[in-house]
Enzyme design. Structure first.
Site, short mmCIF file in Angstrom:
data_model
loop_
_atom_site.label_atom_id
_atom_site.label_comp_id
_atom_site.label_asym_id
_atom_site.label_seq_id
_atom_site.Cartn_x
_atom_site.Cartn_y
_atom_site.Cartn_z
N CYS A 78 -1.01 -6.89 4.72
CA CYS A 78 0.32 -7.18 5.24
C CYS A 78 1.25 -5.99 5.00
O CYS A 78 2.08 -5.65 5.84
CB CYS A 78 0.88 -8.46 4.62
SG CYS A 78 0.89 -8.49 2.83
N HIS A 94 7.20 -8.50 -2.18
CA HIS A 94 6.30 -9.47 -1.57
C HIS A 94 6.62 -10.86 -2.08
O HIS A 94 6.83 -11.05 -3.27
CB HIS A 94 4.86 -9.10 -1.93
CG HIS A 94 3.86 -9.64 -0.98
ND1 HIS A 94 3.47 -10.95 -0.96
CD2 HIS A 94 3.15 -9.03 -0.01
CE1 HIS A 94 2.57 -11.12 -0.02
NE2 HIS A 94 2.36 -9.98 0.57
#
Length: 108
Positions: A23, A50
């Site tokens: 990601c 994150h």
């Protein structure tokens, strides 16, 4: 490893194992591609913030003082010369010429 919009054209059907990257890579690579294509990138620094995942504990079991003590001990023993530890008020220019691979800034 492939990132849509960055290098997907390099994909070939005969590849047996592929990855759509992480990601973080999927977020950073398109931005870095535009900057690199337009201006060139020699080096860079990125920070990832994150969100927690379903398997990650939201609260650290270990307190920060314990982490600092562990890092300081390692910097003085098995990682001496590789890991450094500081509690000084520092900025990036304080590290110019420093030969350590990693510096743990306890106040950061």
């Amino acid at each position: 490893m492939f990132v849509c919009g960055v290098n997907l054209e390099a994909y070939k059907p005969e590849y047996k194992v592929i990855s759509n990257a992480s990601c973080t890579t999927n977020c950073l690579a398109p931005l870095a591609k535009v900057i690199h294509d337009e201006f060139g990138i020699i080096e860079g620094l990125m920070t990832t913030v994150h969100s927690t995942t379903a398997t990650q504990k939201v609260v650290d079991e270990t307190d920060y003082e314990t982490i600092k003590a562990c890092m300081k001990r390692a910097s003085q023993n098995e990682l001496k010369g590789i890991l450094d530890y500081t509690e000084d008020d520092v900025v990036s220019t304080d590290f110019i010429g420093d030969t350590h691979s990693c510096i743990f800034d306890a106040k950061a």
